[in-house]
Design a protein around this motif. Structure first.
Motif, mmCIF file in Angstrom:
data_model
loop_
_atom_site.group_PDB
_atom_site.id
_atom_site.type_symbol
_atom_site.label_atom_id
_atom_site.label_comp_id
_atom_site.label_asym_id
_atom_site.label_seq_id
_atom_site.Cartn_x
_atom_site.Cartn_y
_atom_site.Cartn_z
ATOM 1 N N TRP A 53 0.811 -1.213 0.000
ATOM 2 C CA TRP A 53 0.000 0.000 0.000
ATOM 3 C C TRP A 53 0.852 1.274 0.000
ATOM 4 C CZ3 TRP A 53 -4.639 -0.272 -1.607
ATOM 5 C CH2 TRP A 53 -5.531 0.774 -1.410
ATOM 6 N N ARG A 72 -2.961 0.319 -7.782
ATOM 7 C CA ARG A 72 -3.787 0.874 -6.703
ATOM 8 C C ARG A 72 -4.034 2.345 -6.937
ATOM 9 N NH1 ARG A 72 1.041 2.537 -5.486
ATOM 10 N NH2 ARG A 72 1.643 3.709 -3.622
ATOM 11 N N ASN A 74 -4.643 5.120 -4.228
ATOM 12 C CA ASN A 74 -4.734 5.371 -2.791
ATOM 13 C C ASN A 74 -5.856 6.341 -2.448
ATOM 14 O OD1 ASN A 74 -2.431 3.821 -2.891
ATOM 15 N ND2 ASN A 74 -1.348 5.044 -1.379
ATOM 16 N N THR A 78 -8.737 1.896 -3.639
ATOM 17 C CA THR A 78 -9.149 0.859 -4.581
ATOM 18 C C THR A 78 -7.918 0.203 -5.207
ATOM 19 O OG1 THR A 78 -11.209 2.013 -5.069
ATOM 20 C CG2 THR A 78 -10.466 0.395 -6.684
ATOM 21 N N VAL A 79 -8.017 -1.099 -5.354
ATOM 22 C CA VAL A 79 -6.977 -1.889 -6.005
ATOM 23 C C VAL A 79 -7.574 -2.521 -7.251
ATOM 24 C CG1 VAL A 79 -5.458 -3.880 -5.776
ATOM 25 C CG2 VAL A 79 -5.777 -2.335 -3.863
ATOM 26 N N CYS A 96 -10.303 -10.466 -3.322
ATOM 27 C CA CYS A 96 -9.419 -9.408 -2.872
ATOM 28 C C CYS A 96 -9.207 -9.589 -1.367
ATOM 29 C CB CYS A 96 -10.078 -8.069 -3.174
ATOM 30 S SG CYS A 96 -9.226 -6.633 -2.554
#
Length: 119
Positions: A53, A72, A74, A78-79, A96
């Motif tokens: 992250w 991603r 940030n 959301t990925v 996920c």
């Protein structure tokens, strides 16, 4: 606890593409990394890809390396998993997951989204 919601699965022909999304909410500040896993019928769940992250470091399983891309956003928590050159063996439910700093393990999971690749 982090809540995760996947979307973007569906039916696609071999060689096609799909993009999965995973929206995270809740205690996301304690998230170390986000990962994608998949489980095909009659098989164990397997790791697909993960992204750290903080710095965006990525890692892929050998089975998807060069075809899938994890990314991603940030700001949106959301990925994404961009899946290209899909094969019938990629058919599975894709999950996920969030790895927390506290436990250093994937301890939050989404409900999964079905990806079916026809030959």
């Amino acid at each position: 606890q982090v809540q995760l919601v996947e979307s973007g699965g569906g039916l696609v022909q071999a060689g096609g593409s799909l993009r999965l999304s995973c929206a995270a909410s809740g205690r996301t500040a304690g998230t170390l990394a986000m990962g994608w896993f998949r489980q095909a019928p009659g098989k164990e769940r397997e790791f697909v890809a993960r992204i750290t992250w903080s710095n965006g470091s990525v890692y892929y399983s050998n089975s998807v390396k060069g075809r899938f891309t994890i990314s991603r956003d940030n700001a949106k928590n959301t990925v994404y998993l961009q899946m290209n050159s899909l094969k019938p063996e990629d058919t599975a439910v894709y999950y996920c997951a969030a790895k927390s700093r506290a436990r250093n393990e994937y301890d939050s999971w989404g409900q999964g989204t079905q990806v079916t690749v026809s030959s």
